[in-house]
Scaffold this active site. Structure first.
Site, PDB file in Angstrom:
ATOM      1  N   ASP A 295       0.813  -1.217   0.000  1.00 18.43           N
ATOM      2  CA  ASP A 295       0.000   0.000   0.000  1.00 18.43           C
ATOM      3  C   ASP A 295       0.848   1.271   0.000  1.00 18.43           C
ATOM      4  O   ASP A 295       0.651   2.158  -0.830  1.00 18.43           O
ATOM      5  CB  ASP A 295      -0.947   0.032   1.210  1.00 18.43           C
ATOM      6  CG  ASP A 295      -2.167  -0.853   0.997  1.00 18.43           C
ATOM      7  OD1 ASP A 295      -2.467  -1.178  -0.167  1.00 18.43           O
ATOM      8  OD2 ASP A 295      -2.811  -1.213   1.994  1.00 18.43           O
TER       9      ASP A 295
ATOM     10  N   ARG B 147       0.465   4.294  17.085  1.00 11.61           N
ATOM     11  CA  ARG B 147      -0.024   5.334  16.158  1.00 11.61           C
ATOM     12  C   ARG B 147       0.265   6.771  16.593  1.00 11.61           C
ATOM     13  O   ARG B 147       0.724   7.575  15.787  1.00 11.61           O
ATOM     14  CB  ARG B 147      -1.518   5.145  15.855  1.00 11.61           C
ATOM     15  CG  ARG B 147      -1.868   3.835  15.149  1.00 11.61           C
ATOM     16  CD  ARG B 147      -0.867   3.409  14.136  1.00 11.61           C
ATOM     17  NE  ARG B 147      -1.284   2.280  13.325  1.00 11.61           N
ATOM     18  CZ  ARG B 147      -0.450   1.379  12.809  1.00 11.61           C
ATOM     19  NH1 ARG B 147       0.853   1.470  13.037  1.00 11.61           N
ATOM     20  NH2 ARG B 147      -0.884   0.411  12.056  1.00 11.61           N
TER      21      ARG B 147
ATOM     22  N   SER C 286      -3.296  -9.700   6.947  1.00 16.68           N
ATOM     23  CA  SER C 286      -2.720  -8.372   7.144  1.00 16.68           C
ATOM     24  C   SER C 286      -2.098  -8.350   8.532  1.00 16.68           C
ATOM     25  O   SER C 286      -2.733  -8.688   9.524  1.00 16.68           O
ATOM     26  CB  SER C 286      -3.833  -7.327   7.042  1.00 16.68           C
ATOM     27  OG  SER C 286      -3.435  -6.168   7.744  1.00 16.68           O
TER      28      SER C 286
ATOM     29  N   ASP D 264      -6.930   3.064  12.674  1.00 20.48           N
ATOM     30  CA  ASP D 264      -5.621   3.709  12.611  1.00 20.48           C
ATOM     31  C   ASP D 264      -5.642   5.094  11.959  1.00 20.48           C
ATOM     32  O   ASP D 264      -4.927   5.998  12.379  1.00 20.48           O
ATOM     33  CB  ASP D 264      -4.623   2.790  11.905  1.00 20.48           C
ATOM     34  CG  ASP D 264      -4.287   1.576  12.760  1.00 20.48           C
ATOM     35  OD1 ASP D 264      -4.282   1.742  14.000  1.00 20.48           O
ATOM     36  OD2 ASP D 264      -4.047   0.492  12.212  1.00 20.48           O
TER      37      ASP D 264
HETATM   38  N1  ARG Z   1      -7.596  -3.976  15.409  1.00 21.26           N
HETATM   39  C1  ARG Z   1      -6.363  -3.459  15.868  1.00 21.26           C
HETATM   40  C2  ARG Z   1      -6.521  -2.000  16.259  1.00 21.26           C
HETATM   41  O1  ARG Z   1      -7.391  -1.354  15.789  1.00 21.26           O
HETATM   42  C3  ARG Z   1      -5.225  -3.646  14.885  1.00 21.26           C
HETATM   43  C4  ARG Z   1      -5.373  -2.972  13.553  1.00 21.26           C
HETATM   44  C5  ARG Z   1      -4.313  -3.310  12.528  1.00 21.26           C
HETATM   45  N2  ARG Z   1      -4.311  -4.702  12.226  1.00 21.26           N
HETATM   46  C6  ARG Z   1      -3.721  -5.269  11.182  1.00 21.26           C
HETATM   47  N3  ARG Z   1      -3.761  -6.563  11.112  1.00 21.26           N
HETATM   48  N4  ARG Z   1      -3.127  -4.594  10.237  1.00 21.26           N
HETATM   49  O2  ARG Z   1      -5.742  -1.502  17.012  1.00 21.26           O
END
Ligand code: ARG
Length: 390
Positions: free
Chosen positions: A13, A92, A173, A121
């Site tokens: 991405d 983040r 992912s 995120d």
């Molecule tokens: N659900 C988790 C959160 O919102 C992780 C998000 C990212 N997950 C991923 N497999 N890329 O903090």
């Protein structure tokens, strides 16, 4: 030219995003923030350059991640919906902070990220950016580009000679850092399907974990882990060691359906051996040294603290204020906790502290007993008065 600092992971991405932004007239500065994810950063750096980034920063933020984000979350016992130690969520606001720093240095007016439009995120990064800097404009290519499908995106990558490593064989992912791995997509999207073993990255299947348990002792000072089995380590070293040890014994897996901030339920699995061990140990030590009222009050704010992290509100006065309270409670959270790691479990088997409030003479049922049994009678009379009346 319009300058943009793009949070870069090296994945498909954000690699495609470099090219996509260039086509729209941006001078792209890629920024890879090292929060302890595995990967060849030098290779990623070259890749970003090759795709067209005019400059690439690789920022080692591991120390800051541990000290300013992970440790406060540990002291707060912050776990989202009882299962998620918040690895992704905690990284983040830090990534946003690094983006702001690089944007200031580069005098860039734009920042970019590769988050999708239906995840948490994007919210965490953008709310953090708006709290940290004035007037930065955000571009989120993945949210606005119009590839009809993943295949179309891969075709675009191939025509522009962007190396593609995502394959049908690897349908998940991942988001990884020192505090754990988050895994979603593929067959995991059916919440009734057991996660296949190949989805897990850093932990052994508990069934195949060593037949013999391992005992470990973790030493805490003021709520922070600083030692393992009697040897001193920095919290970062400790987290690395516990991820390896816990991972070997299959500790720290969780499988959950969680409530996203953007209103949907999602199924995700997590691996967080170190986080799981440290949270267990830290809570146990608190049980030994904190008064009942403090413990119970602190319990009430743990879930709030987890929500703050999950919902992207790190840079706010509520978190800052809770930290002040929590910091005060941690003054006595010094001592050691002994744990037994065995086939996916992490059991507490012992705890000690110079601040222990446990009094063996009061607790014992033996001859040593010093508890005033006669005082109990009067206590019960008064305690039960409203009930007698009713
Ligand atoms: N659900 C988790 C959160 O919102 C992780 C998000 C990212 N997950 C991923 N497999 N890329 O903090």
């Amino acid at each position: 030219m319009k300058k943009i600092v793009l949070a870069y992971s090296g994945g498909l991405d954000t690699s495609v995003a470099i090219r996509w932004l260039k086509e729209r007239g941006f001078d792209v500065i890629a920024c890879l923030v090292d929060v302890g994810q595995k990967g060849d950063f030098q290779k990623a750096k070259k890749k970003a350059r090759k795709i067209g980034a005019s400059n690439v920063y690789v920022v080692d933020a591991k120390g800051e991640f541990v000290n300013d984000f992970i440790l406060p979350a540990l002291k707060a016992n912050a776990v989202y919906e009882d299962k998620y130690f918040l690895a992704t969520a905690l990284s983040r606001p830090l990534i946003a902070k690094v983006l702001v720093e690089v944007a200031r240095k580069e005098k860039a007016k734009f920042v970019g990220h590769g988050c999708t439009g239906k995840g948490n995120d994007q919210v965490r990064i953008e709310v953090s950016l708006s709290a940290l800097a004035k007037g930065l404009k955000v571009i989120a290519p993945v949210r606005v580009w119009d590839f009809a499908s993943r295949e179309a995106q891969i075709r675009y990558a191939k025509t522009h000679k962007i190396p593609v490593t995502a394959t049908k064989k690897n349908p998940y992912s991942f988001d990884e850092n020192l505090w754990g791995i988050s895994i979603e997509c593929g067959v995991l999207e059916n919440p009734n399907t057991e996660p296949p073993e190949d989805a897990y990255q850093i932990s052994t299947d508990p069934q195949k974990a060593p037949k013999k348990p391992v005992y470990i002792t973790i030493d805490f000072e003021k709520g922070e882990p600083h030692g393992l089995n009697g040897k001193r380590f920095t919290p970062t070293e400790l987290i690395n060691k516990l991820n390896a040890m816990g991972g070997l014994h299959g500790v720290g897996r969780s499988d959950m359906v969680e409530n996203r901030l953007v209103g949907i339920k999602s199924r995700e699995i997590y691996e967080a051996p170190a986080a799981s061990i440290l949270h267990t140990a830290h809570k146990e030590l608190e049980a030994l040294v904190l008064e009942k009222e403090v413990l119970h009050f602190k319990d009430m704010i743990s879930s709030k603290y987890a929500e703050i992290i999950y919902n992207g509100l790190w840079y706010g006065r509520l978190r800052e204020s809770l930290d002040k309270f929590i910091e005060n409670t941690q003054k006595v959270v010094t001592g050691s906790v002994r744990l037994k790691l065995y086939k996916g479990t992490c059991a507490v088997v012992g705890r000690r502290s110079k601040f222990s409030l446990y009094n063996e003479k009061l607790a014992t049922y033996s001859q040593e007993d010093s508890f005033d049994h006669t005082a109990a009678e009067g206590f019960i009379k008064i305690w039960g008065l409203p009930y007698k009346k009713r």
